[in-house]
Design a protein around this motif. Structure first.
Motif, PDB file in Angstrom:
ATOM      1  N   VAL A  46      -2.928 -17.785  -9.580  1.00 16.62           N
ATOM      2  CA  VAL A  46      -2.519 -18.943  -8.800  1.00 16.62           C
ATOM      3  C   VAL A  46      -1.113 -18.946  -8.690  1.00 16.62           C
ATOM      4  N   GLY A  47      -0.324 -19.817  -7.919  1.00 15.80           N
ATOM      5  CA  GLY A  47       1.161 -19.882  -7.938  1.00 15.80           C
ATOM      6  C   GLY A  47       1.776 -20.571  -9.130  1.00 15.80           C
ATOM      7  N   ASP A  48       2.888 -20.104  -9.319  1.00 17.65           N
ATOM      8  CA  ASP A  48       3.536 -20.497 -10.313  1.00 17.65           C
ATOM      9  C   ASP A  48       4.023 -21.865 -10.533  1.00 17.65           C
ATOM     10  N   LYS A  49       3.905 -22.479  -9.139  1.00 17.91           N
ATOM     11  CA  LYS A  49       4.311 -23.675  -9.281  1.00 17.91           C
ATOM     12  C   LYS A  49       3.138 -24.737  -9.870  1.00 17.91           C
ATOM     13  N   ILE A  50       2.354 -24.002 -10.259  1.00 19.98           N
ATOM     14  CA  ILE A  50       0.842 -24.820 -11.161  1.00 19.98           C
ATOM     15  C   ILE A  50       1.552 -25.847 -12.199  1.00 19.98           C
ATOM     16  N   PHE A  60      -3.351 -29.849 -24.285  1.00 16.89           N
ATOM     17  CA  PHE A  60      -3.228 -29.438 -22.822  1.00 16.89           C
ATOM     18  C   PHE A  60      -1.935 -28.694 -22.558  1.00 16.89           C
ATOM     19  N   GLN A  61      -2.051 -27.422 -22.286  1.00 11.45           N
ATOM     20  CA  GLN A  61      -0.900 -26.580 -22.073  1.00 11.45           C
ATOM     21  C   GLN A  61      -0.436 -26.706 -20.792  1.00 11.45           C
ATOM     22  N   ARG A  62       0.814 -26.968 -20.432  1.00 17.11           N
ATOM     23  CA  ARG A  62       1.262 -27.365 -19.041  1.00 17.11           C
ATOM     24  C   ARG A  62       2.268 -26.188 -18.446  1.00 17.11           C
ATOM     25  N   ASP A  63       1.983 -24.967 -19.049  1.00 18.60           N
ATOM     26  CA  ASP A  63       2.594 -23.759 -18.771  1.00 18.60           C
ATOM     27  C   ASP A  63       2.147 -22.740 -17.877  1.00 18.60           C
ATOM     28  N   GLY A  64       0.869 -23.121 -17.365  1.00 21.29           N
ATOM     29  CA  GLY A  64       0.083 -22.179 -16.504  1.00 21.29           C
ATOM     30  C   GLY A  64      -0.631 -21.066 -17.462  1.00 21.29           C
ATOM     31  N   SER A  65      -0.720 -21.197 -18.780  1.00 22.04           N
ATOM     32  CA  SER A  65      -1.146 -20.260 -19.397  1.00 22.04           C
ATOM     33  C   SER A  65      -2.687 -19.918 -19.438  1.00 22.04           C
ATOM     34  N   GLN A  66      -3.307 -20.943 -18.575  1.00 25.29           N
ATOM     35  CA  GLN A  66      -4.833 -21.004 -18.448  1.00 25.29           C
ATOM     36  C   GLN A  66      -5.053 -19.944 -17.395  1.00 25.29           C
ATOM     37  N   PHE A  67      -4.168 -19.330 -16.547  1.00 28.40           N
ATOM     38  CA  PHE A  67      -4.184 -18.305 -15.563  1.00 28.40           C
ATOM     39  C   PHE A  67      -3.908 -17.033 -16.217  1.00 28.40           C
ATOM     40  N   ASP A  68      -4.275 -15.958 -15.395  1.00 24.62           N
ATOM     41  CA  ASP A  68      -4.114 -14.405 -15.882  1.00 24.62           C
ATOM     42  C   ASP A  68      -2.880 -14.258 -15.421  1.00 24.62           C
ATOM     43  N   ALA A  69      -2.515 -14.580 -13.974  1.00 25.20           N
ATOM     44  CA  ALA A  69      -1.393 -14.337 -13.149  1.00 25.20           C
ATOM     45  C   ALA A  69      -0.767 -15.672 -12.587  1.00 25.20           C
ATOM     46  N   PHE A 107       1.651 -16.242  -9.382  1.00 18.73           N
ATOM     47  CA  PHE A 107       2.464 -15.691  -8.462  1.00 18.73           C
ATOM     48  C   PHE A 107       3.758 -16.534  -8.058  1.00 18.73           C
ATOM     49  N   LYS A 108       4.855 -15.662  -7.662  1.00 18.29           N
ATOM     50  CA  LYS A 108       5.932 -16.457  -7.314  1.00 18.29           C
ATOM     51  C   LYS A 108       5.906 -15.657  -5.574  1.00 18.29           C
TER      52      LYS A 108
END
Length: 287
Positions: free
Chosen positions: A94-98, A115-124, A126-127
């Motif tokens: 997903v986009g890094d602005k998640i 609940f982590q707010r650093d996008g760590s739920q995703f594997d990648a 994208f910028k």
């Protein structure tokens, strides 16, 4: 533009979403873009019919799934990414602005510190301009904010998956009034997409069949430039902002916005209560 991927489209009538399987023409590798998890919201029941269609096709064709792409945090359907990943593998991107979306809706849904707010739920994450491969096919991401602050379009060979940045020419564009949305930024993002080669194929995330026409999902940059009712034929940024703002004020809240946001900001995982029971929240007067 010399690479022509095979694109298999799957329309979900319940949410008017189109999910895609995109195959690298030089290998048996593929990606899935914008999958759908079925939900009966009134009954609180999840099912997997739409996702199983995608999974079965990938298996029947003997494909290897490299990527499960989310063009943005959808507000009108739930992602089936974890279910598909468990069956087929692949990385969820997903986009890094998640992180902006997670911060905003983490507050609205009163999520705790777990609940982590650093996008760590995703594997990648994208910028803008990031490149990746599906098999041997070169792909890259384009940052397209406006509908949400974390929208990305994905270019795979001569095919671009626009998410909600654009609709079919007779439908125009998506709304820009969600938290973090911005009509001016949406116009700018559309211009990014329309700066791609005229013959670039564009694939939509949604279609609603205006005026009772059949559902469609594929167009081109050239067709959008000429015929898009919101931005075509040189409509100015100011004209677009005025129209989009007035139009958005008339739109209802999407029926599935509350479950969709809670699930999709978690990369498709359902939230749970302290005892581990799957549970969705309904914040009152918060949106």
């Amino acid at each position: 533009m010399r690479t022509v991927p095979d694109v298999s489209a799957h329309f979900d009538e319940a949410t008017n979403t189109i999910s895609y399987i995109i195959k690298d023409p030089s290998s048996d590798c593929c990606a899935i873009v914008d999958s759908v998890l079925d939900i009966n919201y009134a009954a609180g029941r999840i099912s997997y019919d739409h996702a199983n269609v995608l999974i079965n096709e990938v298996k029947e064709r003997g494909l290897t799934l490299d990527w499960i792409i989310e063009t943005h945090v959808h507000a009108d359907h739930l992602s089936a990414a974890p279910y598909i990943q468990a069956e087929l593998g692949g990385k969820v991107g997903v986009g890094d602005k998640i992180m902006l979306v997670q911060e905003t809706f983490g507050k609205i849904f009163n999520e705790g510190t777990e609940f982590q707010r650093d996008g760590s739920q995703f594997d990648a994450l994208f910028k803008d301009g990031d490149r990746y491969k599906v098999g041997q096919m070169e792909c890259f991401a384009i940052y397209t904010p406006g509908h949400t602050p974390a929208c990305m379009a994905h270019v795979m060979g001569n095919a671009t998956f626009t998410g909600d940045t654009l609709f079919m020419p007779d439908s125009g564009s998506a709304r820009a009034d969600f938290p973090g949305g911005d009509a001016g930024k949406l116009y700018d993002s559309i211009q990014k997409v329309l700066s791609l080669p005229d013959e670039m194929r564009l694939f939509m995330c949604h279609d609603y069949g205006p005026n009772d026409r059949e559902i469609q999902w594929e167009t081109t940059v050239a067709e959008q430039k000429q015929k898009n009712i919101h931005v075509g034929l040189g409509k100015t940024r100011e004209e677009f902002i005025k129209f989009r703002t007035a139009r958005d004020a008339q739109l209802d809240v999407p029926k599935l916005i509350l479950p969709s946001l809670q699930v999709n900001m978690r990369a498709g995982e359902l939230p749970s209560d302290p005892d581990g029971n799957l549970m969705l929240k309904v914040p009152v007067n918060a949106l």
